[in-house]
Design an enzyme around this catalytic site. Structure first.
Site, PDB file in Angstrom:
ATOM      1  N   GLY A 237       0.819  -1.245   0.014  1.00 26.73           N
ATOM      2  CA  GLY A 237      -0.031   0.094   0.100  1.00 26.73           C
ATOM      3  C   GLY A 237       0.911   1.248  -0.210  1.00 26.73           C
ATOM      4  O   GLY A 237       0.262   2.348   0.037  1.00 26.73           O
ATOM      5  N   CYS A 276       4.442  -5.546  -0.889  1.00 22.83           N
ATOM      6  CA  CYS A 276       4.157  -4.391  -1.571  1.00 22.83           C
ATOM      7  C   CYS A 276       4.159  -4.613  -3.056  1.00 22.83           C
ATOM      8  O   CYS A 276       5.042  -5.439  -3.460  1.00 22.83           O
ATOM      9  CB  CYS A 276       5.534  -3.174  -1.373  1.00 22.83           C
ATOM     10  SG  CYS A 276       5.600  -3.136   0.253  1.00 22.83           S
ATOM     11  N   GLY A 277       3.557  -3.709  -3.879  1.00 25.05           N
ATOM     12  CA  GLY A 277       3.583  -3.924  -5.343  1.00 25.05           C
ATOM     13  C   GLY A 277       4.155  -2.548  -6.114  1.00 25.05           C
ATOM     14  O   GLY A 277       5.156  -2.380  -6.323  1.00 25.05           O
ATOM     15  N   CYS A 359     -11.789   5.393 -29.891  1.00 27.03           N
ATOM     16  CA  CYS A 359     -12.866   6.323 -30.414  1.00 27.03           C
ATOM     17  C   CYS A 359     -13.779   6.146 -29.063  1.00 27.03           C
ATOM     18  O   CYS A 359     -14.999   6.070 -29.059  1.00 27.03           O
ATOM     19  CB  CYS A 359     -13.641   5.418 -31.398  1.00 27.03           C
ATOM     20  SG  CYS A 359     -13.903   3.741 -31.278  1.00 27.03           S
ATOM     21  N   TYR A 388       0.542  -1.816 -12.330  1.00 26.65           N
ATOM     22  CA  TYR A 388      -0.643  -1.615 -12.334  1.00 26.65           C
ATOM     23  C   TYR A 388      -0.866  -0.597 -13.890  1.00 26.65           C
ATOM     24  O   TYR A 388      -1.604   0.295 -13.780  1.00 26.65           O
ATOM     25  CB  TYR A 388      -1.513  -0.761 -11.312  1.00 26.65           C
ATOM     26  CG  TYR A 388      -1.255  -1.570 -10.099  1.00 26.65           C
ATOM     27  CD1 TYR A 388      -2.252  -2.806  -9.706  1.00 26.65           C
ATOM     28  CD2 TYR A 388      -0.449  -1.165  -8.944  1.00 26.65           C
ATOM     29  CE1 TYR A 388      -1.634  -3.437  -8.651  1.00 26.65           C
ATOM     30  CE2 TYR A 388      -0.229  -1.618  -7.839  1.00 26.65           C
ATOM     31  CZ  TYR A 388      -0.903  -2.905  -7.623  1.00 26.65           C
ATOM     32  OH  TYR A 388      -0.745  -3.685  -6.417  1.00 26.65           O
TER      33      TYR A 388
HETATM   34  C1  LIG Z   1      -4.015  -8.044  -0.430  1.00 27.07           C
HETATM   35  C2  LIG Z   1      -3.209  -7.136  -1.152  1.00 27.07           C
HETATM   36  N1  LIG Z   1      -1.864  -7.183  -0.807  1.00 27.07           N
HETATM   37  C3  LIG Z   1      -1.050  -6.439  -1.591  1.00 27.07           C
HETATM   38  C4  LIG Z   1      -1.341  -5.564  -2.641  1.00 27.07           C
HETATM   39  C5  LIG Z   1      -0.202  -4.513  -3.261  1.00 27.07           C
HETATM   40  O1  LIG Z   1      -0.718  -3.173  -2.798  1.00 27.07           O
HETATM   41  P1  LIG Z   1       0.260  -2.053  -3.357  1.00 27.07           P
HETATM   42  O2  LIG Z   1       0.567  -2.405  -4.803  1.00 27.07           O
HETATM   43  O3  LIG Z   1      -0.302  -0.734  -3.196  1.00 27.07           O
HETATM   44  O4  LIG Z   1       1.445  -1.981  -2.462  1.00 27.07           O
HETATM   45  C6  LIG Z   1      -2.560  -5.493  -3.027  1.00 27.07           C
HETATM   46  C7  LIG Z   1      -3.166  -4.407  -3.789  1.00 27.07           C
HETATM   47  O5  LIG Z   1      -4.291  -4.410  -4.287  1.00 27.07           O
HETATM   48  C8  LIG Z   1      -3.531  -6.291  -2.221  1.00 27.07           C
HETATM   49  O6  LIG Z   1      -5.073  -6.366  -2.578  1.00 27.07           O
END
Ligand SMILES: Cc1ncc(COP(=O)(O)O)c(C=O)c1O
Length: 408
Positions: A237, A276-277, A359, A388
């Site tokens: 997050g 984290c993503g 379009c 994303y």
């Molecule tokens: C359960 C869970 N973990 C981790 C993440 C990764 O979140 P972020 O990319 O904001 O770090 C998400 C993103 O939706 C998630 O739903």
């Protein structure tokens, strides 16, 4: 837009890519794997001792990204059977976590057969289905209970998965029932609790308050139910500031504060996890579009570019003007287009909307942004496009070709 936001190396790659297909305007994703490697190394180097960093593959599951991250992280989180199998196929030999709502029996079975490190259980039904599966397969399921809790007066970010009614995690009311099911089950092994209550968190201090709340809750539950030795996955997050890219989530400061919190709360022996993503992979990606046309409509300029939101949905998903830089096309004489008078449109210090080829009026990547100079043939390069982005886009719409992908 500030040209210093991209490296000279990236500019060179863009010109090279464009020169490889001179008859067709450029449209490409570029990924800087060196910067990704540096970023993850730096992130891991300041983690408190008892914290493991996992990567949420949903942010960007490209094999090159996963392989770059693998040596530095504790493992990967998958949010579907598809992601799980994809991760397993990469042969990266790192622990896998399986989370996400609405898991199918077939997906749970795959997770058990792959020997995942943890399954994040989202509901009582899922817990019961998992228990049945453990009997059928004769294996033990290592589980974390994903909890949705009240977070008091801590402010939610703009993308909240918890702290309010959502489909995610168990309500606190269900914990009693969940724990008695686990207690009676032979093959459900409770490893810990999982929380992921929000994404897009830009305030390190606020995130510390959230984690303190998780600690408080887990301590309460441990005392109430006599639970011992459990880990806590505190989710991901951490946000990327797309509007003011200099003011991102302050990771080193956050880790320092987390370390203090761990000591203050006596949590040194509790294993903590992040998954984290966005914060990990967003900065390494760029989406480059060549300007095909520039036109004026009802007094506003539009730059129509090769590609669009079907490749790069991030700006419309987040309802923001995505940051970009303009890289001028390499022209033979004085930056002036000579091929055709039609193309000789040059905007100077002008607001312009950057749009794609779809379009639909929703195909806007940045609205009325000031550019110093822009001509047909120039490249609009969107930064912070490594998470994303391509994988959340409606790629099949209108059957335009996919962009090129380039890793350097
Ligand atoms: C359960 C869970 N973990 C981790 C993440 C990764 O979140 P972020 O990319 O904001 O770090 C998400 C993103 O939706 C998630 O739903």
């Amino acid at each position: 837009m500030d040209n210093k936001m991209v490296s000279p190396e990236l500019e060179t790659h863009i010109h090279q890519l464009a020169s490889q297909q001179p008859d067709d305007p450029l449209c490409a994703y570029l990924y800087d794997l060196d910067s990704l490697k540096n970023r993850i190394e730096n992130m891991v180097s300041v983690l408190p001792n008892n914290v493991a960093l996992f990567y949420a593959a949903k942010a960007n599951p490209m094999p090159e990204i996963l392989a770059t991250l693998a040596p530095y992280i504790a493992g990967f989180e998958a949010a579907s059977g598809g992601e799980l199998c994809h991760l397993a196929e990469q042969n990266i030999r790192k622990p896998l976590i399986f989370g996400g709502p609405g898991k199918l029996n077939s997906e749970l079975k795959t997770a058990l057969e792959l020997g995942v490190d943890a399954i994040h259980v989202e509901s009582i039904t899922e817990l019961k289905r998992l228990e049945v599966l453990t009997h059928t397969l004769g294996v033990v399921a290592p589980i974390y209970l994903r909890m949705n809790i009240d977070i008091g007066n801590i402010t939610l970010s703009k993308l909240a998965m918890g702290g309010k009614p959502t489909p995610f995690g168990l309500d606190e009311e269900d914990l009693d029932n969940a724990l008695s099911i686990i207690k009676k089950a032979e093959r459900l092994s409770l490893k810990g609790f999982h929380f992921h209550l929000m994404s897009h968190q830009l305030e390190a201090g606020r995130h510390i308050a959230l984690i303190k709340r998780y600690f408080d809750m887990v301590k309460q539950w441990q005392a109430l139910y006599q639970l011992d030795g459990l880990s806590i996955n505190v989710g991901g997050g951490m946000g990327i500031n797309y509007i003011d890219p200099g003011k991102d989530f302050d990771w080193p400061y956050f880790c320092d504060r987390l370390n203090q919190l761990i000591i203050q709360e006596g949590m040194e022996t509790t294993q903590l996890r992040f998954e984290c993503g966005r914060f990990i992979s967003a900065p390494c990606g760029y989406y480059a579009m060549e300007v095909i046309d520039i036109k004026k409509n009802f007094g506003e300029y539009f730059a129509i570019c090769r590609g669009g939101t079907h490749h790069f949905r991030t700006p419309s998903a987040q309802s923001h003007n995505h940051p970009f830089v303009v890289i001028p096309k390499q022209r033979e004489t004085n930056n002036i287009l000579t091929t055709s008078d039609i193309q000789n449109i040059c905007l100077k210090n002008q607001a312009v909307s950057i749009v794609g080829q779809l379009c639909t009026p929703k195909d806007v990547l940045a609205r009325q942004q000031l550019v110093e100079q822009l001509q047909i043939g120039d490249y609009i390069v969107f930064t912070l496009a490594g998470a994303y982005a391509w994988n959340i886009s409606h790629q099949a719409f209108l059957m335009h070709p996919a962009p090129k992908f380039y890793f350097f």
